[in-house]
Design an enzyme around this catalytic site. Structure first.
Site, mmCIF file in Angstrom:
data_model
loop_
_atom_site.group_PDB
_atom_site.id
_atom_site.type_symbol
_atom_site.label_atom_id
_atom_site.label_comp_id
_atom_site.label_asym_id
_atom_site.label_seq_id
_atom_site.Cartn_x
_atom_site.Cartn_y
_atom_site.Cartn_z
ATOM 1 C CG ASP A 1 -2.257 -19.682 -2.119
ATOM 2 O OD1 ASP A 1 -1.637 -19.802 -1.045
ATOM 3 O OD2 ASP A 1 -1.965 -20.331 -3.144
ATOM 4 C CG ASP B 1 -13.560 -7.363 1.532
ATOM 5 O OD1 ASP B 1 -13.508 -6.687 2.565
ATOM 6 O OD2 ASP B 1 -13.853 -6.883 0.417
ATOM 7 C CG ASP C 1 -8.007 -4.921 1.076
ATOM 8 O OD1 ASP C 1 -8.942 -4.462 1.752
ATOM 9 O OD2 ASP C 1 -7.929 -4.807 -0.164
ATOM 10 C CE1 TYR D 1 -3.470 -2.704 0.587
ATOM 11 C CE2 TYR D 1 -4.639 -0.636 0.930
ATOM 12 C CZ TYR D 1 -4.648 -1.995 0.672
ATOM 13 O OH TYR D 1 -5.857 -2.636 0.496
ATOM 14 C CE LYS E 1 1.414 -17.130 -2.993
ATOM 15 N NZ LYS E 1 0.995 -18.453 -3.515
HETATM 16 C C1 IPM Z 1 -10.440 -1.577 3.495
HETATM 17 C C2 IPM Z 1 -10.673 -0.914 2.166
HETATM 18 C C3 IPM Z 1 -9.536 0.066 1.902
HETATM 19 C C4 IPM Z 1 -8.263 -0.754 1.786
HETATM 20 C C5 IPM Z 1 -9.744 0.977 0.693
HETATM 21 C C6 IPM Z 1 -11.019 1.778 0.799
HETATM 22 C C7 IPM Z 1 -8.562 1.891 0.466
HETATM 23 O O1 IPM Z 1 -10.826 -1.862 1.168
HETATM 24 O O2 IPM Z 1 -10.321 -0.861 4.503
HETATM 25 O O3 IPM Z 1 -10.388 -2.806 3.534
HETATM 26 O O4 IPM Z 1 -7.944 -1.270 0.715
HETATM 27 O O5 IPM Z 1 -7.573 -0.861 2.796
HETATM 28 MG MG MG Z 2 -10.870 -3.857 1.859
#
Ligand code: IPM
Ligand code: MG
Length: 369
Positions: A226, A254, A250, A142, A193
């Site tokens: 993975d 999710d 990240d 990042y 990884k």
């Molecule tokens: C998260 C989001 C952010 C990230 C974006 C909005 C920059 O996806 O907080 O998970 O990638 O960290």
């Molecule tokens: Mg995210």
């Protein structure tokens, strides 16, 4: 009664709608005598870009640095698809993370029994799930330099992002993961990884060393990132704390979020190191979900992740664990009573809006107080 300064940065899309519900909960805790929360509100993301030409103003940054905690809604939306890259709405969030040095991102994924059927996985796979993703938040790809798109001599373009980690960065996030595991089920799964990335080799070495030297009583295992994604949808209950770098965290967070039935359910905390003199940490709390432009402004959004994020602030910034338990309990009560926003309602079932859900949680809090 102790008083705390909260900076509310509702942001874009559904952010302002869900942030308004947090305000109700904070005000209730004030009247109930738990603590007083002085709130200030400012712009971030596309809203800040529209007003100031950048994704967060210097004034808002000052407020964020001075606040006891920042409560962040969500940023982004199609309206800002064409703004210059450095001013895109997400830049406001990344600047906050970087300047406040919020290196530790805690993303719990808890599946409330009442919601097990809202998950896309079978009930027995997710019911009772309680895992914690610990994501490194101020390093890795990042922020690594170089980060650029250059034009080569032959006219072709070349894009570079840099994945970079130092020993110190890995050590401090590893300690956060182990400290959490101590008060949970005493197991850390570290992901990387190392089979293709040098940063993964270092990551694995450092985590192993910290684990052996400082946390001998905590189980440590290593999963390739993975494979961890695969295991998360196969049998997620094998995990307790999952430790990840910024990018893998990240993605895996999710995945973990969706196990619980809805992205609208999950809170998160982003923490800095404790100040050497005061012991206080800089902190930002935000729902894992995004700005959901498709339902923004319609009063349909689920405020639970945002209210849960305030609950995490009570726990991690203000030492109000009992109040945090009360907020979590009130959310569970409301879900158990069958009240649902659209995202977690069964097909064809009645759903309430954002405000009604916020009111129901405040009512459940009153009963518990
Ligand atoms: C998260 C989001 C952010 C990230 C974006 C909005 C920059 O996806 O907080 O998970 O990638 O960290
Ligand atoms: Mg995210």
């Amino acid at each position: 009664m102790t008083s705390y300064n909260l900076l509310l940065l509702p942001g874009d899309g559904i952010g302002p709608e869900v942030a308004a519900e947090v305000k109700k909960v904070a005000d209730f805790l004030g009247t109930a005598g738990v603590a007083r929360f002085e709130t200030e509100t400012d712009l971030v993301g596309g809203a800040a870009y529209d007003a100031h030409g950048k994704a967060i103003s210097e004034d808002a940054m000052k407020l964020a640095l001075a606040a006891d905690a920042v409560l962040f809604g969500a940023v982004g939306g199609p309206k800002w698809a064409k703004v210059p890259y450095e001013h895109r709405p997400e830049a406001g969030l990344l600047r906050l993370r970087k300047d406040l040095q919020l290196f530790a991102n805690l993303r719990p994924a808890v599946c409330y029994p009442a919601l097990a059927d809202a998950s896309s996985l079978k009930r027995e796979v997710v019911e009772g799930l309680d895992i914690m993703i610990v994501r490194e938040l101020t390093g890795g790809v990042y922020f690594g330099e170089p980060k650029e798109i250059v034009t080569l001599e032959n006219g072709e373009k070349r894009a570079v992002d840099t994945q970079v980690y130092t020993t110190h960065e890995i050590e401090r996030i590893t300690r956060v993961a182990f400290d959490l595991a101590k008060v949970r089920r005493k197991k850390v799964t570290s992901t990387e990884k190392h089979n293709v990335m040098r940063s993964g080799v270092l990551w694995k070495d450092v985590v192993t060393k910290v684990g052996a030297e400082e946390y001998a009583d905590i189980e440590l295992e290593h999963h390739l990132a993975d494979a961890c994604g695969m295991q998360l949808v196969r049998w997620p209950k094998q995990y307790d704390v999952i430790l990840c770098d910024n990018l893998f965290g990240d993605m895996l967070s999710d995945v973990a979020a969706m196990l619980t039935g809805s992205l609208g359910m999950l809170p998160s905390a982003s923490l800095g190191a404790p100040d050497e003199k005061t012991g206080k940490r800089k902190a930002l709390y935000e729902p894992v979900h995004g700005s959901a432009p498709d339902i923004a402004g319609q009063g349909l959004a689920n405020p639970i992740a945002m209210i849960g994020s305030f609950g995490m602030a009570l726990r991690y910034s203000f030492g109000l664990g009992d109040a945090a338990d009360m907020v979590d309990g009130a959310i569970a009560d409301v879900l158990a009573s069958g009240i649902r926003t659209r995202d977690i309602a069964a097909k064809g079932a009645n759903a309430v809006g954002t405000k009604e859900m916020g009111d129901a949680i405040v009512a459940a809090l009153k009963k518990r107080a």
